[in-house]
Design a protein around this motif. Structure first.
Motif, PDB file in Angstrom:
ATOM      1  N   PRO A 154       0.827  -1.211   0.000  1.00 56.42           N
ATOM      2  CA  PRO A 154       0.000   0.000   0.000  1.00 56.42           C
ATOM      3  C   PRO A 154       0.856   1.255   0.000  1.00 56.42           C
ATOM      4  CG  PRO A 154       0.044  -0.983   2.186  1.00 56.42           C
ATOM      5  CD  PRO A 154       0.726  -1.957   1.267  1.00 56.42           C
ATOM      6  N   VAL A 155       0.246   2.359  -0.434  1.00 54.39           N
ATOM      7  CA  VAL A 155       0.889   3.669  -0.351  1.00 54.39           C
ATOM      8  C   VAL A 155      -0.013   4.568   0.488  1.00 54.39           C
ATOM      9  CG1 VAL A 155       2.022   3.400  -2.593  1.00 54.39           C
ATOM     10  CG2 VAL A 155      -0.201   4.523  -2.474  1.00 54.39           C
TER      11      VAL A 155
ATOM     12  N   PRO B  23       1.453  11.773  -4.200  1.00 50.84           N
ATOM     13  CA  PRO B  23       1.518  12.138  -5.622  1.00 50.84           C
ATOM     14  C   PRO B  23       1.927  10.946  -6.471  1.00 50.84           C
ATOM     15  CG  PRO B  23       2.589  13.806  -4.268  1.00 50.84           C
ATOM     16  CD  PRO B  23       2.294  12.639  -3.360  1.00 50.84           C
ATOM     17  N   LEU B  24       1.380  10.864  -7.659  1.00 48.79           N
ATOM     18  CA  LEU B  24       1.578   9.690  -8.495  1.00 48.79           C
ATOM     19  C   LEU B  24       3.054   9.371  -8.708  1.00 48.79           C
ATOM     20  CD1 LEU B  24       0.584   7.439 -10.287  1.00 48.79           C
ATOM     21  CD2 LEU B  24       0.193   9.093 -12.120  1.00 48.79           C
ATOM     22  N   SER B  25       3.869  10.382  -8.969  1.00 46.34           N
ATOM     23  CA  SER B  25       5.281  10.116  -9.265  1.00 46.34           C
ATOM     24  C   SER B  25       6.040   9.587  -8.054  1.00 46.34           C
ATOM     25  CB  SER B  25       5.965  11.380  -9.795  1.00 46.34           C
ATOM     26  OG  SER B  25       5.916  12.409  -8.830  1.00 46.34           O
ATOM     27  N   ASP B  26       5.485   9.751  -6.852  1.00 44.06           N
ATOM     28  CA  ASP B  26       6.119   9.255  -5.631  1.00 44.06           C
ATOM     29  C   ASP B  26       5.527   7.930  -5.155  1.00 44.06           C
ATOM     30  OD1 ASP B  26       7.690  11.551  -5.537  1.00 44.06           O
ATOM     31  OD2 ASP B  26       6.247  12.628  -4.277  1.00 44.06           O
ATOM     32  N   ALA B  27       4.406   7.534  -5.751  1.00 44.67           N
ATOM     33  CA  ALA B  27       3.672   6.385  -5.224  1.00 44.67           C
ATOM     34  C   ALA B  27       4.318   5.054  -5.605  1.00 44.67           C
ATOM     35  CB  ALA B  27       2.228   6.429  -5.705  1.00 44.67           C
ATOM     36  N   TYR B  28       4.899   4.986  -6.798  1.00 46.32           N
ATOM     37  CA  TYR B  28       5.421   3.718  -7.304  1.00 46.32           C
ATOM     38  C   TYR B  28       6.839   3.928  -7.808  1.00 46.32           C
ATOM     39  CZ  TYR B  28       0.420   2.892  -7.162  1.00 46.32           C
ATOM     40  OH  TYR B  28      -0.889   2.807  -6.746  1.00 46.32           O
TER      41      TYR B  28
ATOM     42  N   LYS C 133      10.338   3.965  -9.660  1.00 40.74           N
ATOM     43  CA  LYS C 133      10.706   3.972 -11.070  1.00 40.74           C
ATOM     44  C   LYS C 133      11.146   2.572 -11.490  1.00 40.74           C
ATOM     45  CE  LYS C 133      13.382   6.634 -14.430  1.00 40.74           C
ATOM     46  NZ  LYS C 133      14.347   7.756 -14.625  1.00 40.74           N
ATOM     47  N   GLY C 134      10.602   2.114 -12.604  1.00 39.86           N
ATOM     48  CA  GLY C 134      10.929   0.781 -13.098  1.00 39.86           C
ATOM     49  C   GLY C 134      10.045  -0.318 -12.549  1.00 39.86           C
ATOM     50  N   SER C 135       9.230  -0.013 -11.529  1.00 43.24           N
ATOM     51  CA  SER C 135       8.334  -1.019 -10.970  1.00 43.24           C
ATOM     52  C   SER C 135       7.228  -1.348 -11.963  1.00 43.24           C
ATOM     53  CB  SER C 135       7.734  -0.534  -9.655  1.00 43.24           C
ATOM     54  OG  SER C 135       6.858   0.565  -9.891  1.00 43.24           O
ATOM     55  N   PHE C 136       6.570  -2.472 -11.772  1.00 43.22           N
ATOM     56  CA  PHE C 136       5.533  -2.879 -12.708  1.00 43.22           C
ATOM     57  C   PHE C 136       4.410  -1.844 -12.774  1.00 43.22           C
ATOM     58  CE2 PHE C 136       1.415  -4.712 -13.606  1.00 43.22           C
ATOM     59  CZ  PHE C 136       1.641  -5.226 -14.873  1.00 43.22           C
ATOM     60  N   VAL C 137       3.922  -1.403 -11.620  1.00 44.97           N
ATOM     61  CA  VAL C 137       2.797  -0.463 -11.626  1.00 44.97           C
ATOM     62  C   VAL C 137       3.195   0.852 -12.284  1.00 44.97           C
ATOM     63  CG1 VAL C 137       1.145   0.816 -10.205  1.00 44.97           C
ATOM     64  CG2 VAL C 137       1.774  -1.524  -9.588  1.00 44.97           C
TER      65      VAL C 137
ATOM     66  N   TRP D  79      -3.210  12.634  -7.024  1.00 40.68           N
ATOM     67  CA  TRP D  79      -2.931  11.851  -5.828  1.00 40.68           C
ATOM     68  C   TRP D  79      -3.410  10.416  -6.033  1.00 40.68           C
ATOM     69  CZ3 TRP D  79      -5.501  16.410  -3.066  1.00 40.68           C
ATOM     70  CH2 TRP D  79      -4.531  17.319  -2.616  1.00 40.68           C
ATOM     71  N   VAL D  80      -2.667   9.475  -5.488  1.00 36.40           N
ATOM     72  CA  VAL D  80      -3.149   8.104  -5.393  1.00 36.40           C
ATOM     73  C   VAL D  80      -3.936   7.996  -4.090  1.00 36.40           C
ATOM     74  CG1 VAL D  80      -2.500   5.682  -5.145  1.00 36.40           C
ATOM     75  CG2 VAL D  80      -1.274   7.139  -6.772  1.00 36.40           C
ATOM     76  N   ASP D  81      -5.226   7.751  -4.226  1.00 38.68           N
ATOM     77  CA  ASP D  81      -6.088   7.625  -3.051  1.00 38.68           C
ATOM     78  C   ASP D  81      -5.837   6.277  -2.369  1.00 38.68           C
ATOM     79  OD1 ASP D  81      -8.944   8.830  -1.934  1.00 38.68           O
ATOM     80  OD2 ASP D  81      -8.859   6.648  -1.838  1.00 38.68           O
TER      81      ASP D  81
END
Length: 271
Positions: A46-47, A52-57, A59-63, A85-87
């Motif tokens: 979970p996040v 913010p989207l650029s911080d949620a996953y 870099k290079g991860s599947f999502v 934002w990722v809710d």
């Protein structure tokens, strides 16, 4: 996120406003889908809410790579703007021959914004057949507010969309759409990955507006769906017009005089 994006056009946006959903069939490559099945089987950590989207996953991860696919990135940018934002996110599974059909419901019972909306992305890494019981949704239901499972007593509605799709399909939903997962009657474990996004900018003209005056835009916004009642179904078109005015900044837009006639409040007095 810095990546190539294929923005939606005005006809596609109007279709989303009318239907409450947008399908991107088989936009995820086969090799990514194979990877995705393994990733979802292992779970996605979970996040925190409001990341913010650029911080949620990472870099290079599947999502992250899923969301950077040009059609996916462009559709998200068109609907909720840059850096939403990722809710929250969640991996939904249905065991083979397991589970009852989920009651028809709306997710956001306290979210009654008429001029903005969240988007729920649903990713299907495998082919979904009718027997596998994909997500059911009701086109054009998203602007008719309900209290979560008020619609739960309805098993089927005319014109409902029971998802059958190829592997790698991504569906984007308005947060208010009526939907429910179906029972899995197949021998295959079914996966679906959901992410809810909150906009951080005003949702106005975020898409490719070069076709804004295409006659097909009005045709999409004027669509009727089989479950609508003859009279009260007009309310859905009325609410679409209000949302389209907000999205485009065009306060004079109308269909068949629906909003103009009921907002008519002349200020002049009789001499």
């Amino acid at each position: 996120m810095e990546n190539r994006q294929e923005l939606l056009n005005s006809v596609q946006m109007a279709r989303f406003v009318a239907r409450g959903s947008l399908r991107l069939d088989a936009v995820v490559p086969a090799e990514m889908n194979a990877e995705g099945l393994a990733v979802l089987a292992g779970g996605v950590p979970p996040v925190p809410y409001g990341t913010p989207l650029s911080d949620a996953y990472a870099k290079g991860s599947f999502v992250r790579r899923l969301l950077e696919l040009p059609q996916v990135a462009g559709a998200l940018r068109s609907l909720v703007g840059p850096e939403p934002w990722v809710d929250h996110h969640f991996v939904h599974t249905r065991e083979p021959h397991g589970g009852a059909a989920q009651a028809l419901h709306g997710d956001a019972i306290i979210d009654v914004r008429p001029d903005a909306f969240d988007v729920q992305l649903m990713y299907y890494p495998q082919t979904v057949t009718l027997e596998m019981g994909g997500t059911l949704s009701v086109p054009g239901s998203h602007l008719r507010r309900i209290n979560e499972s008020d619609t739960g007593r309805y098993q089927n509605l005319r014109g409902q969309d029971r998802l059958v799709c190829p592997a790698g399909t991504v569906v984007l939903l308005h947060h208010g759409i009526w939907h429910g997962g179906r029972r899995n009657d197949s021998d295959i474990l079914r996966y679906m990955f959901k992410i809810r996004f909150n906009p951080r900018v005003r949702q106005r003209r975020l898409w490719d507006t070069s076709d804004l005056h295409d006659p097909q835009v009005a045709a999409e916004l004027d669509a009727m769906f089989p479950w609508y009642e003859g009279a009260t179904g007009r309310l859905e078109r009325y609410n679409r017009i209000l949302l389209w005015r907000e999205l485009t900044g065009d306060d004079g837009f109308d269909l068949d005089h629906w909003v103009t006639r009921v907002s008519n409040r002349p200020k002049e007095t009789v001499a």
